[in-house]
Scaffold this motif. Sequence first.
Motif, PDB file in Angstrom:
ATOM      1  N   GLU A 196      -7.746  -6.319   1.774  1.00  0.00           N
ATOM      2  CA  GLU A 196      -6.600  -6.985   1.937  1.00  0.00           C
ATOM      3  C   GLU A 196      -6.760  -8.160   1.083  1.00  0.00           C
ATOM      4  OE1 GLU A 196      -5.622  -8.388   6.133  1.00  0.00           O
ATOM      5  OE2 GLU A 196      -5.864  -6.360   6.712  1.00  0.00           O
ATOM      6  N   GLU A 197      -7.580  -8.931   0.806  1.00  0.00           N
ATOM      7  CA  GLU A 197      -7.690 -10.091  -0.106  1.00  0.00           C
ATOM      8  C   GLU A 197      -7.490  -9.622  -1.473  1.00  0.00           C
ATOM      9  OE1 GLU A 197     -11.643 -11.917  -0.285  1.00  0.00           O
ATOM     10  OE2 GLU A 197     -11.636 -12.225   1.798  1.00  0.00           O
ATOM     11  N   GLU A 198      -7.767  -8.543  -2.092  1.00  0.00           N
ATOM     12  CA  GLU A 198      -7.232  -7.900  -3.380  1.00  0.00           C
ATOM     13  C   GLU A 198      -5.897  -7.099  -3.190  1.00  0.00           C
ATOM     14  OE1 GLU A 198     -10.491  -6.203  -5.362  1.00  0.00           O
ATOM     15  OE2 GLU A 198     -11.957  -7.771  -4.524  1.00  0.00           O
ATOM     16  N   GLN A 199      -5.529  -6.799  -2.250  1.00  0.00           N
ATOM     17  CA  GLN A 199      -4.138  -5.991  -1.869  1.00  0.00           C
ATOM     18  C   GLN A 199      -4.527  -4.833  -2.476  1.00  0.00           C
ATOM     19  OE1 GLN A 199      -1.242  -7.305  -0.151  1.00  0.00           O
ATOM     20  NE2 GLN A 199      -2.781  -8.204   0.637  1.00  0.00           N
ATOM     21  N   LYS A 200      -5.569  -3.980  -1.922  1.00  0.00           N
ATOM     22  CA  LYS A 200      -5.798  -2.458  -2.505  1.00  0.00           C
ATOM     23  C   LYS A 200      -6.000  -1.620  -1.238  1.00  0.00           C
ATOM     24  CE  LYS A 200      -7.905  -4.146  -6.924  1.00  0.00           C
ATOM     25  NZ  LYS A 200      -9.320  -4.170  -7.437  1.00  0.00           N
ATOM     26  N   LEU A 221      -1.402  -2.270  -2.183  1.00  0.00           N
ATOM     27  CA  LEU A 221      -0.792  -2.135  -0.956  1.00  0.00           C
ATOM     28  C   LEU A 221       0.691  -2.387  -0.969  1.00  0.00           C
ATOM     29  CD1 LEU A 221      -3.257  -4.370   1.268  1.00  0.00           C
ATOM     30  CD2 LEU A 221      -2.863  -1.941   1.268  1.00  0.00           C
ATOM     31  N   ASP A 222       1.317  -2.897  -2.058  1.00  0.00           N
ATOM     32  CA  ASP A 222       2.738  -2.896  -1.873  1.00  0.00           C
ATOM     33  C   ASP A 222       3.635  -1.645  -2.210  1.00  0.00           C
ATOM     34  OD1 ASP A 222       2.243  -3.043  -4.593  1.00  0.00           O
ATOM     35  OD2 ASP A 222       3.281  -4.736  -4.984  1.00  0.00           O
TER      36      ASP A 222
END
Length: 191
Positions: A140-144, A110-111
């Motif tokens: 969102e939890e795993e930022q994917k 996500l970044d």
Amino acid sequence: METIISTIVIVACIYFFSRRKTKATEQETDGCTQSEDSADMQQEEKQEEPPHTRDLCIELLKQLNCEVSVEEEDENRLYFEYHGEHFIIDASNESFFINIWDPKWYIVPLDDLEQMSNVRKAINTINNYSGTTIVYCIEEEEQKFVLHSKRQCILPKDLPNVKEHLSALLNDFFTVKLWLSEQIGMQNKES
């Protein structure tokens, strides 16, 4: 290329079924030996018989050398591996429609906003031209940023070369992945 083949197969199927219906009508008007009552009864029996699509999927997947497992909570969800990729088919014996899923086959952190933007642009381009669509979800939890592919279609047992038809549908998922890779490459060059 496989999308074109899939489209040709679908058009051929539509032609085949419409032509078949026309021939049946012509035979009735040409003095067919069957009475109208018995023809109506046979048509009603055909309509009452469920399509058995789930069972057909299992049989065809086994013919394609796929080991099929069924979810305990949902007997209409079939898991299998085809050419090294994990797929899911949702199919019921009461409907001709199936949903084919190729889950979680591409992940972007996500970044990485630039890559996410390029992937979304590529998805929009591909979804305009392909019967197999790409969908994404954000975990969102795993930022994917995770991609899945999906195709909804019919799978009637009377379809000629039904095994080859299912194989072509599954192969289209690989074509979509290739297109995505090419589109992302073009997007990255432009950036």
